[in-house]
Design an enzyme around this catalytic site. Structure first.
Site, mmCIF file in Angstrom:
data_model
loop_
_atom_site.group_PDB
_atom_site.id
_atom_site.type_symbol
_atom_site.label_atom_id
_atom_site.label_comp_id
_atom_site.label_asym_id
_atom_site.label_seq_id
_atom_site.Cartn_x
_atom_site.Cartn_y
_atom_site.Cartn_z
ATOM 1 C CG HIS A 53 -1.741 1.054 1.402
ATOM 2 N ND1 HIS A 53 -1.465 2.259 2.003
ATOM 3 C CD2 HIS A 53 -3.137 0.945 1.134
ATOM 4 C CE1 HIS A 53 -2.662 3.227 1.873
ATOM 5 N NE2 HIS A 53 -3.887 2.136 1.553
ATOM 6 C CG ASP A 67 0.910 -2.272 6.397
ATOM 7 O OD1 ASP A 67 -0.140 -2.362 7.435
ATOM 8 O OD2 ASP A 67 0.600 -1.953 5.320
ATOM 9 C CD GLN A 95 -6.652 -4.475 4.550
ATOM 10 O OE1 GLN A 95 -7.596 -4.880 4.966
ATOM 11 N NE2 GLN A 95 -6.974 -3.263 3.999
ATOM 12 C CB CYS A 139 -3.803 3.410 -1.464
ATOM 13 S SG CYS A 139 -4.990 4.860 -1.350
HETATM 14 N N1 C6P Z 1 -6.013 0.377 2.918
HETATM 15 C C1 C6P Z 1 -7.906 0.023 1.431
HETATM 16 O O1 C6P Z 1 -9.127 0.377 0.966
HETATM 17 P P1 C6P Z 1 -4.794 4.171 6.998
HETATM 18 O O2 C6P Z 1 -5.432 4.670 5.692
HETATM 19 O O3 C6P Z 1 -3.618 4.566 7.422
HETATM 20 O O4 C6P Z 1 -5.945 3.686 8.067
HETATM 21 O O5 C6P Z 1 -4.467 2.601 6.516
HETATM 22 C C2 C6P Z 1 -3.293 2.567 5.407
HETATM 23 C C3 C6P Z 1 -3.200 1.255 4.737
HETATM 24 C C4 C6P Z 1 -2.018 0.730 5.214
HETATM 25 N N2 C6P Z 1 -1.614 -0.688 4.937
HETATM 26 C C5 C6P Z 1 -2.531 -1.436 4.232
HETATM 27 C C6 C6P Z 1 -2.195 -2.819 3.891
HETATM 28 C C7 C6P Z 1 -3.735 -0.795 3.804
HETATM 29 O O6 C6P Z 1 -4.635 -1.628 3.300
HETATM 30 C C8 C6P Z 1 -4.044 0.235 4.077
HETATM 31 C C9 C6P Z 1 -5.400 0.978 3.982
HETATM 32 C C10 C6P Z 1 -7.379 0.898 2.601
HETATM 33 O O7 C6P Z 1 -7.223 -0.951 1.067
HETATM 34 C C11 C6P Z 1 -7.601 2.262 2.377
HETATM 35 S S1 C6P Z 1 -6.800 2.779 0.879
#
Ligand code: C6P
Length: 430
Positions: A144, A221, A224, A387
């Site tokens: 991401h 990370d 998910q 993203c």
């Molecule tokens: N993915 C998706 O629709 P935030 O925005 O900081 O809460 O999370 C960022 C993020 C980081 N790593 C992974 C693997 C993610 O999936 C995400 C967020 C969402 O897939 C929003 S783009």
């Protein structure tokens, strides 16, 4: 009812529960999510976008409401009852999160705004302090942007080299290539436990072991994974883990950085100001202990308390049961979507190595058009690059459609998705 009794109810102790090992009682769970009873375009909503952000159970809403109504005052500042009560609940939330991911102590949990901020904190604090020109950072092709851009910026600024673990045609990390990508100059390895596009679940242990063998530190990370399966930082032996509260039934504005104590202690602060100092004189500041050193200013403590209630809720369901439920619904979605003429699944087709995310393309239908047409039937999915643009470049795709599942989704919602896809195809004459 006393405030403490109300609090006990609000904190989720009277919420959904699950006998150990029993499948999720989804009907009962759904009753905790008022939003799922809403209609969209005259249809009962079918919410299939929890990977972007999950819905919230009443237990989380009540826990936050309760603080505002009964125990609201700034934390770590007042010596009066409200402030002490709010501080105690904030600390309790930290302890719950620590237990949830198997962290040895609550002090190793830093509250951030979200996973993105946690990764930026690491890039600024760890990266700028410990990495030297010529050092290498290893990430993967499926990251991401939150686990991509901070390292690109750091690499440009500090003369570092950014390297990537490639993906196989099946959408898994190509670990055959790991040893050639890890070199004596690799100082940091950072990767998604579960891909938000491919759904791929990566076993973190072999990567962490091999990275540690050459002296590199490892960031996982867990954005998910932590919401969807058991995650234990001790068993993984990662150096850092990040995730967001809003993807795991908690509110927005609260995220988590777990770190090994000696690393957090050695790192300089990220943001500076109130609360993160132990003393300030005209000659300079002295930093507070971890985790407060990294929590400058008034923290999002009501949101942290909401996250604590979300953790209670997930704990009561049991993370094994959460994973089993998502595996079942994902397997069914993979099967049903593959049967649609012109549909192609993106990522592994084996639900054993796939989280509750099913990404696909539909021949001659743009994912945005598909998502808009599905919305007419009350079916909410995400379309775009999610993203993860470098991954889409690698896949040769500009956009994909993605359905993602959580504890409140039922198998018949996959049927509703399929029916809506056929209707969209017919409307577009495809
Ligand atoms: N993915 C998706 O629709 P935030 O925005 O900081 O809460 O999370 C960022 C993020 C980081 N790593 C992974 C693997 C993610 O999936 C995400 C967020 C969402 O897939 C929003 S783009």
């Amino acid at each position: 009812m006393t405030n403490d009794e109300r609090w006990a109810v609000a904190a989720g102790r009277a919420g959904a529960f699950n006998a150990k090992g029993a499948p999720l009682d989804v009907r009962r769970i759904r009753a905790d999510f008022p939003i799922l009873a809403q209609s969209v375009n005259g249809k009962r909503v079918v919410f299939l976008d929890s990977a972007a952000s999950s819905q919230k159970p009443i237990q989380v809403l009540q826990a936050m409401d309760e603080v505002y109504r009964c125990a609201y005052a700034n934390v770590h500042r007042g010596v009066y009852a409200f402030s002490e009560a709010a501080t105690a609940r904030y600390d309790e939330a930290r302890a719950k999160v620590a237990r949830f991911i198997g962290a040895p102590s609550a002090e190793q949990i830093v509250f951030t705004r979200n996973a993105t901020e946690a990764l930026n904190l690491l890039a600024y604090s760890y990266g700028r302090h410990f990495l030297r020109p010529g050092d290498e950072i290893l990430i993967t092709e499926l990251e991401h942007h939150a686990n991509f851009v901070p390292w690109q910026v750091l690499a440009q600024e500090r003369g570092l080299t950014l390297k990537f673990i490639p993906i196989t045609p099946e959408g898994q990390l190509d670990l055959q290539r790991l040893d050639e990508r890890l070199t004596p100059r690799t100082k940091l390895v950072s990767f998604a436990h579960v891909s938000n596009v491919l759904g791929t679940i990566t076993d973190p242990r072999p990567i962490i072991q091999r990275a540690h063998a050459i002296g590199a530190k490892v960031i996982v990370d867990g954005s998910q994974s932590a919401p969807h399966m058991p995650v234990n930082v001790g068993a993984m032996d990662c150096d850092f883990l990040v995730f967001s509260g809003h993807k795991m039934l908690g509110p927005t504005g609260i995220g988590v950085l777990y770190g090994k104590r000696e690393l957090l202690e050695a790192m300089p602060p990220f943001l500076t100001g109130g609360d993160m100092i132990s003393a300030v004189g005209f000659d300079g500041p002295r930093w507070n202990e971890v985790p407060l050193k990294f929590e400058a200013g008034t923290p999002a403590f009501v949101e942290a308390i909401g996250l604590g209630a979300a953790v209670d809720y997930l704990d009561a369901l049991g993370m094994e049961a959460v994973r089993a439920h998502e595996r079942e619904i994902t397997a069914y979605a993979l099967e049903r979507i593959s049967e649609v003429p012109g549909a192609k699944i993106v990522g592994p087709t084996d639900p054993e190595i796939r989280g509750g995310v099913v990404t696909f393309t539909l021949d001659r239908v743009h994912p945005h058009d598909l998502a808009s047409l599905l919305d007419r039937d009350g079916v909410a999915i995400r379309a775009g690059h999610h993203c993860a643009q470098p991954l889409h470049i690698r896949l040769g795709l500009s956009a994909t459609a993605r359905a993602s599942f959580y504890v409140y989704n039922e198998l018949h919602e996959v049927d509703a998705l399929i029916e809506a896809i056929y209707k969209a195809k017919a409307a577009l004459k495809r």
